[in-house]
Design an enzyme around this catalytic site. Structure first.
Site, PDB file in Angstrom:
ATOM      1  N   SER A 172       0.842  -1.280  -0.109  1.00 13.80           N
ATOM      2  CA  SER A 172       0.062   0.202   0.022  1.00 13.80           C
ATOM      3  C   SER A 172       0.861   1.130   0.000  1.00 13.80           C
ATOM      4  CB  SER A 172      -0.744  -0.043   1.327  1.00 13.80           C
ATOM      5  OG  SER A 172      -1.402   1.269   1.368  1.00 13.80           O
ATOM      6  N   TYR A 185      -2.171  -0.965  10.330  1.00 12.58           N
ATOM      7  CA  TYR A 185      -2.276  -1.282   9.113  1.00 12.58           C
ATOM      8  C   TYR A 185      -1.150  -1.057   8.246  1.00 12.58           C
ATOM      9  CZ  TYR A 185      -3.979  -1.214   4.045  1.00 12.58           C
ATOM     10  OH  TYR A 185      -4.218  -1.370   2.973  1.00 12.58           O
TER      11      TYR A 185
HETATM   12  N1  LIG Z   1      -8.698  -0.435  -1.243  1.00 12.44           N
HETATM   13  C1  LIG Z   1      -7.708   0.534  -0.677  1.00 12.44           C
HETATM   14  O1  LIG Z   1      -7.769   1.565  -0.757  1.00 12.44           O
HETATM   15  C2  LIG Z   1      -6.376  -0.141  -0.680  1.00 12.44           C
HETATM   16  C3  LIG Z   1      -5.197   0.552  -0.749  1.00 12.44           C
HETATM   17  C4  LIG Z   1      -4.155   0.076  -1.011  1.00 12.44           C
HETATM   18  C5  LIG Z   1      -3.784  -1.387  -0.788  1.00 12.44           C
HETATM   19  N2  LIG Z   1      -4.992  -2.218  -0.411  1.00 12.44           N
HETATM   20  C6  LIG Z   1      -4.783  -3.758  -0.309  1.00 12.44           C
HETATM   21  O2  LIG Z   1      -5.519  -4.272  -1.253  1.00 12.44           O
HETATM   22  C7  LIG Z   1      -5.827  -5.638  -0.826  1.00 12.44           C
HETATM   23  C8  LIG Z   1      -7.190  -6.119  -1.134  1.00 12.44           C
HETATM   24  O3  LIG Z   1      -7.991  -5.314  -0.354  1.00 12.44           O
HETATM   25  P1  LIG Z   1      -9.160  -4.550  -1.223  1.00 12.44           P
HETATM   26  O4  LIG Z   1      -9.297  -3.003  -1.105  1.00 12.44           O
HETATM   27  O5  LIG Z   1      -9.612  -5.343  -2.535  1.00 12.44           O
HETATM   28  O6  LIG Z   1     -10.628  -4.908   0.030  1.00 12.44           O
HETATM   29  P2  LIG Z   1     -11.616  -6.163   0.009  1.00 12.44           P
HETATM   30  O7  LIG Z   1     -12.427  -5.903  -1.171  1.00 12.44           O
HETATM   31  O8  LIG Z   1     -12.047  -6.154   1.388  1.00 12.44           O
HETATM   32  O9  LIG Z   1     -10.686  -7.265  -0.140  1.00 12.44           O
HETATM   33  C9  LIG Z   1      -9.999  -8.074   0.799  1.00 12.44           C
HETATM   34  C10 LIG Z   1      -9.530  -9.350   0.057  1.00 12.44           C
HETATM   35  O10 LIG Z   1      -8.914 -10.048   1.101  1.00 12.44           O
HETATM   36  C11 LIG Z   1      -9.550 -11.381   1.566  1.00 12.44           C
HETATM   37  N3  LIG Z   1      -8.981 -11.670   2.943  1.00 12.44           N
HETATM   38  C12 LIG Z   1      -9.106 -10.952   3.784  1.00 12.44           C
HETATM   39  N4  LIG Z   1      -8.833 -11.793   5.126  1.00 12.44           N
HETATM   40  C13 LIG Z   1      -8.314 -12.868   4.456  1.00 12.44           C
HETATM   41  C14 LIG Z   1      -8.031 -14.025   5.056  1.00 12.44           C
HETATM   42  N5  LIG Z   1      -7.764 -14.267   6.499  1.00 12.44           N
HETATM   43  N6  LIG Z   1      -7.890 -15.155   4.351  1.00 12.44           N
HETATM   44  C15 LIG Z   1      -8.017 -15.167   3.002  1.00 12.44           C
HETATM   45  N7  LIG Z   1      -8.450 -14.068   2.404  1.00 12.44           N
HETATM   46  C16 LIG Z   1      -8.494 -13.046   3.310  1.00 12.44           C
HETATM   47  C17 LIG Z   1     -10.890 -10.851   1.077  1.00 12.44           C
HETATM   48  O11 LIG Z   1     -11.612 -12.383   1.028  1.00 12.44           O
HETATM   49  P3  LIG Z   1     -12.522 -13.007   2.356  1.00 12.44           P
HETATM   50  O12 LIG Z   1     -13.181 -12.015   3.091  1.00 12.44           O
HETATM   51  O13 LIG Z   1     -13.606 -13.823   1.308  1.00 12.44           O
HETATM   52  O14 LIG Z   1     -11.561 -14.041   2.996  1.00 12.44           O
HETATM   53  C18 LIG Z   1     -10.955 -10.498  -0.033  1.00 12.44           C
HETATM   54  O15 LIG Z   1     -10.911 -11.068  -1.060  1.00 12.44           O
HETATM   55  C19 LIG Z   1      -5.524  -5.468   0.698  1.00 12.44           C
HETATM   56  O16 LIG Z   1      -4.148  -6.104   1.035  1.00 12.44           O
HETATM   57  C20 LIG Z   1      -5.442  -4.125   1.128  1.00 12.44           C
HETATM   58  O17 LIG Z   1      -4.571  -3.775   2.119  1.00 12.44           O
HETATM   59  C21 LIG Z   1      -6.178  -1.563  -0.554  1.00 12.44           C
END
Ligand SMILES: NC(=O)c1ccc[n+]([C@@H]2O[C@H](COP(=O)([O-])OP(=O)(O)OC[C@H]3O[C@@H](n4cnc5c(N)ncnc54)[C@H](OP(=O)(O)O)[C@@H]3O)[C@@H](O)[C@H]2O)c1
Length: 296
Positions: A172, A185
């Site tokens: 991130s 985080y």
């Molecule tokens: N959105 C932003 O602004 C942003 C910015 C920078 C980085 N990111 C990073 O992008 C990544 C994806 O996040 P997102 O924004 O796409 O949010 P999201 O829609 O909430 O996706 C999170 C994903 O991680 C999975 N996950 C969470 N805990 C897990 C576990 N214990 N085991 C297996 N899978 C797990 C969830 O699947 P299940 O719930 O089905 O397990 C879901 O598929 C994260 O690492 C986040 O830190 C996001």
């Protein structure tokens, strides 16, 4: 929206060549820029991971992805296959070593190898440091940092045995900027950035590259309050982008980030390893300087 403006954090400047990879056409089983490649995605049931699994499949890759929400995982799998792609969902929890091993080894059995791994699963907690319980800390660290370690621990031996591979970790922009209420985080995102740098040195000579992508604010469930209707969220999102994304002035879509992951994964960038690439609309490139009112 209060939480969101505080959360609107992250930041950086995208390497110019990275967006050059064209968006793949849908339904490209056996054809496309990633035809024949076996890809693994952790956290593919929603958000960035789902968009990336779809994009790789549309570009011809065979995609194994995991997550805990089985119904969602099956929906994504069905929808990718209906569009002509090749994808398989595995129920897995990245906090659990046995579960991660079942995912990685099961995916290799299904598709024969792992060429590209996008280790993306993550969770966020928004609270001041002293309000975070040790249990919450453990959960975020075990998901975002230990989960990446566990996935790499099982993927890398397969890559070494095959003579190479590419691990891309979803960090991130929070790895390079600090923000209030996100200390837990951000700590995990810096941790995986460090993991990437050192692992790149450990495995480069054996053909395994390791890189990190640093997304900025991206429109997923992670940042959208569950109780907001679409119209309110669209307005809040526009304001979030205007206030916090100094360069492009808009929040990213999951597809924006997925395209950058595919660009990073392309053979054109085969000399890249140990890198941390911000894809954040210019957040980290510079924060606006707000001047106080001065007497005239
Ligand atoms: N959105 C932003 O602004 C942003 C910015 C920078 C980085 N990111 C990073 O992008 C990544 C994806 O996040 P997102 O924004 O796409 O949010 P999201 O829609 O909430 O996706 C999170 C994903 O991680 C999975 N996950 C969470 N805990 C897990 C576990 N214990 N085991 C297996 N899978 C797990 C969830 O699947 P299940 O719930 O089905 O397990 C879901 O598929 C994260 O690492 C986040 O830190 C996001």
């Amino acid at each position: 929206m209060g939480d969101h403006s505080r959360r609107a954090v992250l930041g950086g400047a995208l390497g110019a060549g990275l967006v050059a990879v064209a968006a793949p056409a849908a339904g490209a089983r056996g054809r496309g820029a990633f035809a024949g490649k076996a890809v693994q995605v952790t956290g593919g049931t929603s958000g960035i991971g789902e968009a990336t699994a779809r994009a790789f499949a549309a570009a011809g890759a065979r995609v194994a992805f995991c997550g805990r929400r089985t119904a969602l995982g099956r929906d994504v799998e069905r929808s990718i296959r209906a569009a002509g792609g090749d994808a398989t969902y595995f129920e897995a929890d990245v906090r659990d070593p046995a579960s991660v091993q079942r995912f990685v080894d099961g995916a290799v059995r299904r598709y024969g190898r792992v060429d590209i791994a996008f280790n993306n699963a993550g969770v966020q907690i928004t609270a001041r440091l002293h309000e975070v319980t040790p249990e919450q800390w453990d959960d975020v660290v075990n998901t975002n940092a230990r989960g990446v370690f566990l996935a790499m621990r099982h993927q890398i031996p397969h890559m070494l045995a095959a003579g190479g591979g590419h691990v891309i970790v979803n960090s991130s922009v929070g790895a390079v900027v600090g923000r209030p209420n996100l200390s837990t985080y951000q700590a995990t995102k810096q941790a995986v950035r460090a993991l990437v740098q050192s692992a790149a040195l450990e495995y480069g000579a054996e053909g395994v590259r390791v890189n990190a992508i640093l997304p900025g604010i991206t429109d997923t469930a992670m940042i959208r309050p569950a109780n907001l209707d679409d119209a309110t969220w669209e307005r809040a999102k526009a304001a979030l982008g205007q206030l916090n994304v100094d360069g492009l002035k808009r929040v990213a879509t999951p597809t924006d980030i997925a395209r950058a992951v595919l660009a990073l994964a392309s053979d054109e960038l085969g000399y890249l390893t140990g890198a941390a690439i911000p894809v954040d609309g210019g957040i980290a490139a510079g924060r606006r300087m707000l001047l106080p009112e001065l007497p005239s």
